[in-house]
Design a protein around this motif. Structure first.
Motif, PDB file in Angstrom:
ATOM      1  N   GLN A 208       0.844  -1.188   0.000  1.00  0.00           N
ATOM      2  CA  GLN A 208       0.000   0.000   0.000  1.00  0.00           C
ATOM      3  C   GLN A 208       0.885   1.246   0.000  1.00  0.00           C
ATOM      4  OE1 GLN A 208      -3.360  -0.178  -0.103  1.00  0.00           O
ATOM      5  NE2 GLN A 208      -3.351  -2.405  -0.025  1.00  0.00           N
ATOM      6  N   TYR A 209       0.270   2.355  -0.283  1.00  0.00           N
ATOM      7  CA  TYR A 209       0.974   3.631  -0.260  1.00  0.00           C
ATOM      8  C   TYR A 209       1.503   3.895   1.146  1.00  0.00           C
ATOM      9  CZ  TYR A 209       1.746   8.676  -0.738  1.00  0.00           C
ATOM     10  OH  TYR A 209       2.299   9.934  -0.750  1.00  0.00           O
ATOM     11  N   GLN A 210       2.766   4.230   1.259  1.00  0.00           N
ATOM     12  CA  GLN A 210       3.433   4.507   2.530  1.00  0.00           C
ATOM     13  C   GLN A 210       3.156   3.407   3.573  1.00  0.00           C
ATOM     14  OE1 GLN A 210       2.528   8.539   3.783  1.00  0.00           O
ATOM     15  NE2 GLN A 210       4.077   9.384   2.420  1.00  0.00           N
ATOM     16  N   SER A 211       3.780   2.266   3.338  1.00  0.00           N
ATOM     17  CA  SER A 211       3.637   1.112   4.229  1.00  0.00           C
ATOM     18  C   SER A 211       4.884   0.950   5.094  1.00  0.00           C
ATOM     19  CB  SER A 211       3.427  -0.168   3.420  1.00  0.00           C
ATOM     20  OG  SER A 211       2.222  -0.123   2.689  1.00  0.00           O
ATOM     21  N   LEU A 212       4.664   0.491   6.317  1.00  0.00           N
ATOM     22  CA  LEU A 212       5.769   0.110   7.192  1.00  0.00           C
ATOM     23  C   LEU A 212       5.751  -1.401   7.355  1.00  0.00           C
ATOM     24  CD1 LEU A 212       5.617   2.712  10.125  1.00  0.00           C
ATOM     25  CD2 LEU A 212       6.737   2.925   7.912  1.00  0.00           C
ATOM     26  N   TRP A 213       6.912  -2.015   7.293  1.00  0.00           N
ATOM     27  CA  TRP A 213       7.076  -3.453   7.524  1.00  0.00           C
ATOM     28  C   TRP A 213       7.977  -3.638   8.743  1.00  0.00           C
ATOM     29  CZ3 TRP A 213       7.143  -7.318   3.034  1.00  0.00           C
ATOM     30  CH2 TRP A 213       6.421  -6.832   1.925  1.00  0.00           C
ATOM     31  N   ALA A 214       7.576  -4.505   9.653  1.00  0.00           N
ATOM     32  CA  ALA A 214       8.462  -4.825  10.773  1.00  0.00           C
ATOM     33  C   ALA A 214       9.772  -5.418  10.264  1.00  0.00           C
ATOM     34  CB  ALA A 214       7.769  -5.787  11.735  1.00  0.00           C
ATOM     35  N   GLU A 255      -1.050  -4.357  24.372  1.00  0.00           N
ATOM     36  CA  GLU A 255      -1.864  -5.413  24.987  1.00  0.00           C
ATOM     37  C   GLU A 255      -1.300  -6.801  24.682  1.00  0.00           C
ATOM     38  OE1 GLU A 255      -3.277  -3.232  22.665  1.00  0.00           O
ATOM     39  OE2 GLU A 255      -3.655  -1.749  24.241  1.00  0.00           O
ATOM     40  N   LYS A 256      -0.660  -6.945  23.539  1.00  0.00           N
ATOM     41  CA  LYS A 256      -0.076  -8.230  23.129  1.00  0.00           C
ATOM     42  C   LYS A 256       1.418  -8.294  23.433  1.00  0.00           C
ATOM     43  CE  LYS A 256      -3.394 -10.522  20.748  1.00  0.00           C
ATOM     44  NZ  LYS A 256      -3.689 -11.971  20.847  1.00  0.00           N
ATOM     45  N   GLU A 257       2.046  -7.161  23.593  1.00  0.00           N
ATOM     46  CA  GLU A 257       3.503  -7.064  23.727  1.00  0.00           C
ATOM     47  C   GLU A 257       4.198  -7.720  22.541  1.00  0.00           C
ATOM     48  OE1 GLU A 257       4.245  -6.559  28.481  1.00  0.00           O
ATOM     49  OE2 GLU A 257       4.120  -8.623  27.749  1.00  0.00           O
ATOM     50  N   LEU A 258       3.630  -7.459  21.373  1.00  0.00           N
ATOM     51  CA  LEU A 258       4.135  -8.001  20.114  1.00  0.00           C
ATOM     52  C   LEU A 258       4.037  -6.930  19.031  1.00  0.00           C
ATOM     53  CD1 LEU A 258       2.348 -11.487  20.075  1.00  0.00           C
ATOM     54  CD2 LEU A 258       4.767 -11.084  20.576  1.00  0.00           C
ATOM     55  N   PHE A 259       4.704  -7.186  17.907  1.00  0.00           N
ATOM     56  CA  PHE A 259       4.632  -6.300  16.755  1.00  0.00           C
ATOM     57  C   PHE A 259       3.682  -6.863  15.702  1.00  0.00           C
ATOM     58  CE2 PHE A 259       8.007  -4.070  18.639  1.00  0.00           C
ATOM     59  CZ  PHE A 259       8.334  -2.954  17.883  1.00  0.00           C
ATOM     60  N   ASP A 260       2.801  -6.019  15.207  1.00  0.00           N
ATOM     61  CA  ASP A 260       2.022  -6.301  14.012  1.00  0.00           C
ATOM     62  C   ASP A 260       2.998  -6.387  12.841  1.00  0.00           C
ATOM     63  OD1 ASP A 260       0.062  -6.400  12.049  1.00  0.00           O
ATOM     64  OD2 ASP A 260      -0.480  -4.279  12.225  1.00  0.00           O
ATOM     65  N   HIS A 261       2.665  -7.210  11.839  1.00  0.00           N
ATOM     66  CA  HIS A 261       3.592  -7.366  10.715  1.00  0.00           C
ATOM     67  C   HIS A 261       3.772  -6.069   9.948  1.00  0.00           C
ATOM     68  CE1 HIS A 261       4.787  -9.568   6.736  1.00  0.00           C
ATOM     69  NE2 HIS A 261       5.792  -8.933   7.284  1.00  0.00           N
ATOM     70  N   GLY A 262       2.690  -5.332   9.714  1.00  0.00           N
ATOM     71  CA  GLY A 262       2.816  -4.130   8.904  1.00  0.00           C
ATOM     72  C   GLY A 262       1.755  -3.096   9.222  1.00  0.00           C
ATOM     73  N   TRP A 263       1.947  -1.924   8.662  1.00  0.00           N
ATOM     74  CA  TRP A 263       1.040  -0.789   8.866  1.00  0.00           C
ATOM     75  C   TRP A 263       1.101   0.065   7.622  1.00  0.00           C
ATOM     76  CZ3 TRP A 263       2.015   4.435   8.607  1.00  0.00           C
ATOM     77  CH2 TRP A 263       1.092   5.308   9.194  1.00  0.00           C
ATOM     78  N   ASN A 264       0.002   0.700   7.268  1.00  0.00           N
ATOM     79  CA  ASN A 264       0.052   1.661   6.169  1.00  0.00           C
ATOM     80  C   ASN A 264      -0.765   2.886   6.502  1.00  0.00           C
ATOM     81  OD1 ASN A 264      -2.730   1.506   4.619  1.00  0.00           O
ATOM     82  ND2 ASN A 264      -2.172  -0.603   5.170  1.00  0.00           N
ATOM     83  N   VAL A 265      -0.399   3.984   5.902  1.00  0.00           N
ATOM     84  CA  VAL A 265      -0.997   5.264   6.234  1.00  0.00           C
ATOM     85  C   VAL A 265      -2.488   5.295   5.917  1.00  0.00           C
ATOM     86  CG1 VAL A 265      -0.503   6.344   3.992  1.00  0.00           C
ATOM     87  CG2 VAL A 265      -0.626   7.766   6.060  1.00  0.00           C
ATOM     88  N   THR A 266      -2.935   4.484   4.948  1.00  0.00           N
ATOM     89  CA  THR A 266      -4.339   4.511   4.541  1.00  0.00           C
ATOM     90  C   THR A 266      -5.261   4.054   5.655  1.00  0.00           C
ATOM     91  OG1 THR A 266      -3.633   4.020   2.282  1.00  0.00           O
ATOM     92  CG2 THR A 266      -5.974   3.736   2.790  1.00  0.00           C
ATOM     93  N   SER A 267      -4.931   2.929   6.290  1.00  0.00           N
ATOM     94  CA  SER A 267      -5.792   2.403   7.356  1.00  0.00           C
ATOM     95  C   SER A 267      -5.399   2.926   8.729  1.00  0.00           C
ATOM     96  CB  SER A 267      -5.783   0.874   7.352  1.00  0.00           C
ATOM     97  OG  SER A 267      -4.465   0.378   7.366  1.00  0.00           O
ATOM     98  N   ALA A 268      -4.154   3.367   8.875  1.00  0.00           N
ATOM     99  CA  ALA A 268      -3.679   4.062  10.073  1.00  0.00           C
ATOM    100  C   ALA A 268      -4.089   3.366  11.368  1.00  0.00           C
ATOM    101  CB  ALA A 268      -4.145   5.512  10.043  1.00  0.00           C
ATOM    102  N   ASP A 269      -4.855   4.048  12.228  1.00  0.00           N
ATOM    103  CA  ASP A 269      -5.197   3.503  13.544  1.00  0.00           C
ATOM    104  C   ASP A 269      -6.055   2.252  13.467  1.00  0.00           C
ATOM    105  OD1 ASP A 269      -3.794   5.523  14.721  1.00  0.00           O
ATOM    106  OD2 ASP A 269      -5.543   6.745  15.219  1.00  0.00           O
TER     107      ASP A 269
END
Length: 456
Positions: A208-214, A255-269
């Motif tokens: 996705q546009y402007q995505s972060l990957w762990a 709450e999980k003390e874990l990292f989500d695999h990825g994040w993108n600016v479109t879906s944000a929170d």
């Protein structure tokens, strides 16, 4: 009379009960561990590590060949549009090979066995000696000719970060100045050319546009950390710390003390969360590497340490009864995966050795290693590693990932885990009480000697 009858009844009950206990099948009372619940020794670990080295080394002759005839090209003064590097794991300019080579350097440091570091020197000398030839081929025949594309056409962190981090480590051992142009090229790419968000967080326009990957924490932070060691320039440490902390603002789920695999600016929170094992493994590997070289007084150190310790706490509870972790950490229906198990084993053992976490986590690392070694085949290949995995947005994709000996993401972490386990077993700060074989109730205890009063 009634009293005698009651007494007789109680006697019969007692006799029957004793008989039942006596007839109970004793082996059924002994735990049936899916992976041997045993105490490893350093020699057996070294044997596993060497099997992997021999296998990995044998995958390629590290030669320049004509891709049509498959014959070696020895005269590098004459351009050849068909010239390519021979196939094989040990000839790849890739991030997975970078993890292997970093682990090789570390194994030599831990064990003194130079064969591992020699493989690094052999590979990086091969790269730097042949790179000018491939550059000339491209100049003469166009971009389709040549090799070492990750250097000559760097387009992503995957192309340069991990493999160049290992190059720095090797350079610090052999001081071959031919390595420096490649190292400096990577530093320039990560610092000034790779896509970043407005706050400086490394990002991709994928999927996705402007995505972060762990994953990109490992593709950048170890290089930045080692560049800080190489140059002494604080800016590299600062950037490494910034990447983890700013990635964690979007990816870490308290709450999980874990990292989500990825994040993108479109879906944000409202980005969906998927706790993929290897994404968390990349994060843990990066944390321990950075903490290992970061100045003690760095202002971001405490925040990094909290991330690391909280993840260890969560991961200890998520480890399966076999010693493995699952491909999706919070979903036991997914398969038991090798690479993340090795990453967590290494990171936890490292933290115990460094004193960053309590020694009570020792059995977590120990049982993790016992699981890992079952995945190293007799020829040295490593099985059970999840295939390359994109940043996805559905459980169906993650649930159905394949695994293979050709997924090279597992080799480096297994090597790292073995090296750190050797250090843990040799750590004289602890007394390790071993589990008794075939016992109904016996476990491993790591005891910190300094906590116990000395017996005169």
């Amino acid at each position: 009379m009634n009293y005698l009858k009651s007494l007789l009844f109680l006697f019969l009950c007692f006799a029957t009960s004793n008989k039942l206990f006596a007839q109970e099948d004793a082996p059924n009372r002994i735990p049936k561990y899916p992976v041997a619940y045993e105490f490893p020794n350093t020699d057996s670990i070294k044997q596993v590590l060497n099997r992997i080295r021999v296998y990995y080394e044998a995958t390629s002759p590290q030669k320049v060949i004509n891709k049509q005839t498959n014959k070696e090209i020895t005269d590098l003064s004459k351009p050849d549009k068909n010239a390519r590097v021979s196939d094989g794991f040990s000839s790849e300019w890739s991030y997975t090979h970078g993890v292997v080579l970093s682990a090789f350097e570390y194994i030599t440091e831990v064990t003194g066995d130079r064969r591992f570091l020699n493989d690094n020197i052999r590979f990086y000398d091969f790269v730097t000696n042949t790179l000018p030839y491939f550059v000339k081929n491209e100049e003469k025949f166009g971009a389709d000719a040549g090799d070492w594309k990750g250097i000559s056409h760097t387009h992503a962190l995957d192309d340069c970060g991990s493999i160049s981090a290992a190059m720095i480590k090797t350079y610090l051992k052999n001081k071959n100045d031919k390595y420096l142009p490649v190292i400096n090229h990577t530093a320039d790419y990560i610092s000034y050319q790779q896509l970043r968000l407005s706050d400086g967080t490394l990002a991709r326009h994928r999927p996705q546009y402007q995505s972060l990957w762990a994953d990109d924490i490992y593709m950048s932070v170890p290089f930045l950390a080692n560049m800080g060691v190489l140059t002494g320039d604080k800016k590299y440490f600062d950037d490494a710390v910034k990447q983890i902390l700013q990635m964690s603002q979007r990816l870490y789920v308290p709450e999980k003390e874990l990292f989500d695999h990825g994040w993108n600016v479109t879906s944000a929170d409202y980005d969906p969360h998927f706790y993929w094992g290897r994404a968390n493994g990349w994060t843990m590997m990066s944390l321990v590497e950075l903490l290992g070289v970061l100045p003690e007084n760095h202002p971001g150190r405490d925040k990094l340490m909290h991330l690391y310790r909280s993840m260890v706490r969560s991961l200890a509870n998520l480890q399966g009864g076999s010693g493995f972790w699952h491909n999706m950490l919070d979903k036991n229906e997914t398969f038991e995966e090798t690479s993340c198990t090795a990453m967590f084993t290494f990171a936890i053992a490292k933290g115990i050795n460094k004193g960053w976490i309590s020694h009570v986590y020792g059995p977590v690392a120990l049982t993790g290693w016992n699981a890992i070694k079952t995945r190293v085949l007799q020829n040295g290949a490593v099985e059970g590693t999840c295939e390359a995995t994109t940043f996805a947005h559905d459980n169906t994709y993650y649930f159905n990932r394949g695994s293979s000996i050709y997924a090279t993401h597992g080799y480096g972490p297994v090597l790292y885990a073995g090296a750190e386990m050797i250090k843990l077993l040799q750590n004289d700060r602890f007394e390790i009480q071993k589990a008794k074989p075939n016992s109904t109730n016996s476990t491993f205890h790591f005891l910190l000697k300094s906590e116990w009063p000395k017996i005169q």
